[in-house]
Design an enzyme around this catalytic site. Structure first.
Site, PDB file in Angstrom:
ATOM      1  N   ASN A 100       0.874  -1.165   0.000  1.00  0.00           N
ATOM      2  CA  ASN A 100       0.000   0.000   0.000  1.00  0.00           C
ATOM      3  C   ASN A 100       0.913   1.216   0.000  1.00  0.00           C
ATOM      4  O   ASN A 100       1.745   1.368   0.890  1.00  0.00           O
ATOM      5  CB  ASN A 100      -0.896   0.012   1.244  1.00  0.00           C
ATOM      6  CG  ASN A 100      -1.648   1.334   1.381  1.00  0.00           C
ATOM      7  OD1 ASN A 100      -1.950   1.967   0.372  1.00  0.00           O
ATOM      8  ND2 ASN A 100      -1.907   1.765   2.607  1.00  0.00           N
ATOM      9  N   GLY A 101       0.758   2.075  -1.005  1.00  0.00           N
ATOM     10  CA  GLY A 101       1.581   3.288  -1.069  1.00  0.00           C
ATOM     11  C   GLY A 101       1.995   3.550  -2.507  1.00  0.00           C
ATOM     12  O   GLY A 101       1.417   3.012  -3.454  1.00  0.00           O
ATOM     13  N   GLU A 484     -19.593  21.352   4.180  1.00  0.00           N
ATOM     14  CA  GLU A 484     -19.653  19.928   4.539  1.00  0.00           C
ATOM     15  C   GLU A 484     -20.900  19.297   3.954  1.00  0.00           C
ATOM     16  O   GLU A 484     -20.847  18.171   3.443  1.00  0.00           O
ATOM     17  CB  GLU A 484     -19.610  19.769   6.060  1.00  0.00           C
ATOM     18  CG  GLU A 484     -19.706  18.344   6.556  1.00  0.00           C
ATOM     19  CD  GLU A 484     -18.608  17.428   6.013  1.00  0.00           C
ATOM     20  OE1 GLU A 484     -17.621  17.929   5.431  1.00  0.00           O
ATOM     21  OE2 GLU A 484     -18.769  16.196   6.122  1.00  0.00           O
ATOM     22  N   LYS A 488     -20.859  16.105   1.457  1.00  0.00           N
ATOM     23  CA  LYS A 488     -21.602  14.881   1.810  1.00  0.00           C
ATOM     24  C   LYS A 488     -22.473  14.437   0.650  1.00  0.00           C
ATOM     25  O   LYS A 488     -22.651  13.254   0.416  1.00  0.00           O
ATOM     26  CB  LYS A 488     -22.466  15.121   3.056  1.00  0.00           C
ATOM     27  CG  LYS A 488     -21.719  15.074   4.351  1.00  0.00           C
ATOM     28  CD  LYS A 488     -21.308  13.697   4.804  1.00  0.00           C
ATOM     29  CE  LYS A 488     -19.899  13.246   4.592  1.00  0.00           C
ATOM     30  NZ  LYS A 488     -18.755  14.000   4.631  1.00  0.00           N
ATOM     31  N   HIS A 507     -22.270  37.536  -6.997  1.00  0.00           N
ATOM     32  CA  HIS A 507     -21.032  37.839  -7.735  1.00  0.00           C
ATOM     33  C   HIS A 507     -20.749  36.811  -8.819  1.00  0.00           C
ATOM     34  O   HIS A 507     -19.602  36.573  -9.168  1.00  0.00           O
ATOM     35  CB  HIS A 507     -19.873  37.947  -6.736  1.00  0.00           C
ATOM     36  CG  HIS A 507     -20.106  39.032  -5.727  1.00  0.00           C
ATOM     37  ND1 HIS A 507     -19.898  40.360  -5.963  1.00  0.00           N
ATOM     38  CD2 HIS A 507     -20.624  38.953  -4.473  1.00  0.00           C
ATOM     39  CE1 HIS A 507     -20.243  41.079  -4.910  1.00  0.00           C
ATOM     40  NE2 HIS A 507     -20.685  40.246  -3.987  1.00  0.00           N
TER      41      HIS A 507
HETATM   42  C1  AGP Z   1     -15.041  13.118   3.931  1.00  0.00           C
HETATM   43  O1  AGP Z   1     -16.363  12.572   3.847  1.00  0.00           O
HETATM   44  C2  AGP Z   1     -14.072  12.431   3.012  1.00  0.00           C
HETATM   45  N1  AGP Z   1     -14.086  11.055   3.191  1.00  0.00           N
HETATM   46  C3  AGP Z   1     -12.706  13.080   2.985  1.00  0.00           C
HETATM   47  O2  AGP Z   1     -12.891  14.408   2.583  1.00  0.00           O
HETATM   48  C4  AGP Z   1     -11.900  13.087   4.299  1.00  0.00           C
HETATM   49  O3  AGP Z   1     -12.508  13.958   5.231  1.00  0.00           O
HETATM   50  C5  AGP Z   1     -10.490  13.610   3.981  1.00  0.00           C
HETATM   51  O4  AGP Z   1      -9.904  12.719   3.070  1.00  0.00           O
HETATM   52  C6  AGP Z   1      -9.601  13.735   5.215  1.00  0.00           C
HETATM   53  O5  AGP Z   1      -9.382  12.474   5.771  1.00  0.00           O
HETATM   54  P1  AGP Z   1      -8.718  12.399   7.246  1.00  0.00           P
HETATM   55  O6  AGP Z   1      -9.678  13.087   8.168  1.00  0.00           O
HETATM   56  O7  AGP Z   1      -8.568  10.938   7.532  1.00  0.00           O
HETATM   57  O8  AGP Z   1      -7.410  13.112   7.168  1.00  0.00           O
END
Ligand code: AGP
Length: 610
Positions: A100-101, A484, A488, A507
């Protein structure tokens, strides 16, 4: 972005690996595979698409080995197909590996290895890793530790790898840098995974492996080594989460379960920060003297965590009167931010593994600035590298779209802002106590919203399953939470949506408003309520379908096609209440579209690559 698992013990490995992968599918699911070792023979089975396809293939086999590794993929190099799926195997089968990476210098490594007659069957950087380990293993003949350590020194990028060597029966070798990995142990064997939920069913006893360390998982023990090949002693830690929190428990999706868990996990988070009506930040090793030393704040995060930061900026500046700047992590790390010794950089992250947020943390530390992490996963990279850590107690969050972690992050912000306001003498004791009491009322008010609004929102959401655009507008904290609400909706329903400061519509954006364009207005902030309502009248007069989220003391019937009434609370804490209907709207519109709520396309739960 991908998920890796491993098991070495007395039980049949296939079942444990598949169970683990199914709990990591939220990290990536365009292909999957496992490798099982038995009597020095390693068999690899892979499949494109969802995990179900791999399960179908495995049902036709009788793999009874008790040592194996597995992988569920979110493609970064090479298209999602069976050839590029992990595990990957070195040319002569000596080394089998999942990863993973991202290996950033994989192209130059391909050239190096091709000069030594290695050939490649896939388009992945991971296959390069398998052959590089094989190259060092054969060249220096010093065994797995040396081969892995030399590889770690040679590569650039992020990785969590699990490796099996054909010559080393009943052993799984692991190593990591920047990508997450948890290692577990119980009487039935040893386990590894990218995230806690994959092994929680088997054991709560875990080791944390640090960057540039490697380890050998045998059936009954785990041995750790540093980059010099010297042994390292590690403590076994106990995970405080219970197994049920990583199950759906009768809910149709993890997301709706986690939405409904919010009152409980918020209460837990409050109880970890407020004792006998007093805020205690000792758990974060933050004392009054430390807090007093900061005269400006930077909040750095991604996605929803960034939206918490936007809320925090309003609250820290208005309540605690402390200059606060919020930055998207991927921007902060390249912007050469102006930080000084009195700056506190706050990193907000559910996973504690988001690559950009981790890099921002390191950037701040390199500038000698103190860092505070607000994270949900204990022992995560960001948690372990920050100077101070405030844990949210949301428990494992499986759905890709965050809800309960977001809400508990807000609580951490409210508590921190209230404490800073008191320390900086911006509020008196009476208001301090009033704020604390109102924070403690939040769980109950959220429960009221869930009890009274879920059915109403479920009913009207189906009206919007075929829309193509939606706008979320508000002012101040209502604008912050509209960001947010918009995320969502779009990240799980794939409906385009935008959030706008409602004063900004004129604007330009208001030109997009047509007949029946959905506009969701959040109007909870008393001082600017009338302004927001007048902006809603403007869009309504241009044909918009207007939904208003407001408090019980307001009458918006003249402008709203639908009204969502939420309980009143202190103005600073309104995001905790207005976000609940926004989460439910996103969820139920997505359900009405028949989409995979918990695993939206193209997304992974934790973005551990840039
Ligand atoms: C939010 O619904 C997403 N899944 C995504 O934006 C998430 O908040 C963002 O990737 C940050 O993740 P983290 O809080 O694990 O750093």
């Amino acid at each position: 972005m991908c998920g890796i698992v491993g098991y070495n013990g007395n039980e049949k490995a296939v079942d444990i690996l598949l169970d683990g992968l199914s709990r990591l599918e939220y990290r990536g699911y365009d292909s999957a595979g496992i490798a099982i070792e038995k009597n020095k023979k390693i068999e690899v089975i892979k499949a494109k698409g969802k995990l179900l396809n791999l399960k179908d293939k495995l049902n036709k086999k009788n793999l009874d080995g008790t040592c194996g590794i597995g992988h569920t993929r979110w493609a970064t190099h090479g298209e999602p197909n069976e050839i590029n799926a992990h595990p990957h195997v070195s040319n002569d089968g000596t080394v089998t590996l999942v990863h993973n990476g991202i290996i950033e210098n994989y192209q130059e490594l391909i050239q190096k290895l091709e000069k030594h007659n290695y050939v490649f069957y896939s388009q992945t950087d991971t296959e390069v890793l398998a052959n590089l380990i094989d190259y060092y293993y054969k060249k220096y003949k010093m065994g797995p530790i040396d081969a892995i350590n030399r590889t770690m020194v040679r590569i650039r990028g992020s990785y969590a790898i699990a490796v099996m060597f054909k010559d080393y029966q009943d052993e799984i070798w692991v190593a990591r840098k920047d990508s997450p990995m948890i290692i577990g142990k119980d009487k039935n064997g040893t386990y590894l995974a990218s995230d806690v939920p994959a092994i929680l069913k088997y054991t709560k006893n875990v080791y944390y492996i640090d960057n540039l360390e490697c380890a050998c998982l045998k059936k009954d023990d785990v041995t750790f080594y540093d980059l010099n090949g010297d042994k390292i002693e590690k403590e076994l830690n106990e995970i405080k989460w219970d197994v049920s929190s990583a199950e759906k428990e009768g809910y149709e999706h993890f997301m709706i379960k986690e939405i409904n868990e919010q009152p409980d996990v918020i209460k837990k988070t409050i109880n970890s920060l407020i004792f006998d009506n007093k805020i205690k930040l000792e758990n974060a090793n933050l004392n009054e003297e430390d807090l007093k030393s900061f005269d400006n704040l930077y909040i750095v995060a991604c996605g929803s965590a960034y939206h918490v930061g936007i809320c925090a900026q309003y609250i820290f500046e208005d309540l605690a009167r402390i200059p606060t700047r919020v930055e998207i992590a991927s921007e902060f790390r390249y912007r050469k931010p102006i930080l000084n010794k009195n700056t506190l950089v706050i990193i907000i992250s559910q996973s504690g593994e988001t690559a950009d947020s981790l890099a921002a943390l390191r950037e701040a530390k390199n500038k000698g600035v103190k860092t505070l992490a607000i994270v949900n996963v204990v022992g995560s990279s960001i948690a372990r590298e920050a100077d101070y850590v405030l844990y949210t107690l949301a428990g494992p969050e499986i759905a890709v779209a965050t809800t309960k972690a977001f809400s508990t992050q807000l609580i951490a912000i409210y508590v921190l802002a209230t404490e800073l306001a008191k320390i900086n003498k911006k509020i008196n004791n009476e208001y301090y106590n009033e704020l604390i009491n109102e924070i403690k009322n939040i769980p109950e008010k959220i429960q009221i919203i869930l009890n009274t609004l879920t059915e109403k929102i479920q009913k009207f959401s189906s009206k919007f399953s075929n829309i193509h655009d939606a706008f979320y507008i508000g002012r101040g904290l209502d604008y912050a939470i509209s960001l947010e609400g918009s995320l969502k909706l779009k990240e799980i329903s794939y409906i385009h949506s935008e959030a706008y400061a409602s004063g900004e519509l004129k604007h330009g954006t208001i030109s997009l408003i047509e007949d029946n364009t959905l506009v969701i207005g959040i109007a909870t902030q008393e001082e600017i309520y009338e302004k927001t309502i007048s902006n809603l009248v403007e869009v309504k007069s241009r044909g918009a379908y207007v939904i208003v989220i407001t408090t019980e003391d307001k009458d918006v019937s003249k402008v709203a096609n639908d009204t969502i009434i939420i309980p009143k609370t202190n103005k600073y804490f309104s995001p905790s209440l207005s976000v609940i209907p926004l989460q439910l709207i996103g969820y139920y519109i997505t359900v009405s579209k028949g989409l995979d709520v918990d695993k939206p396309r193209n997304l992974a739960k934790s973005v551990t690559v840039e």
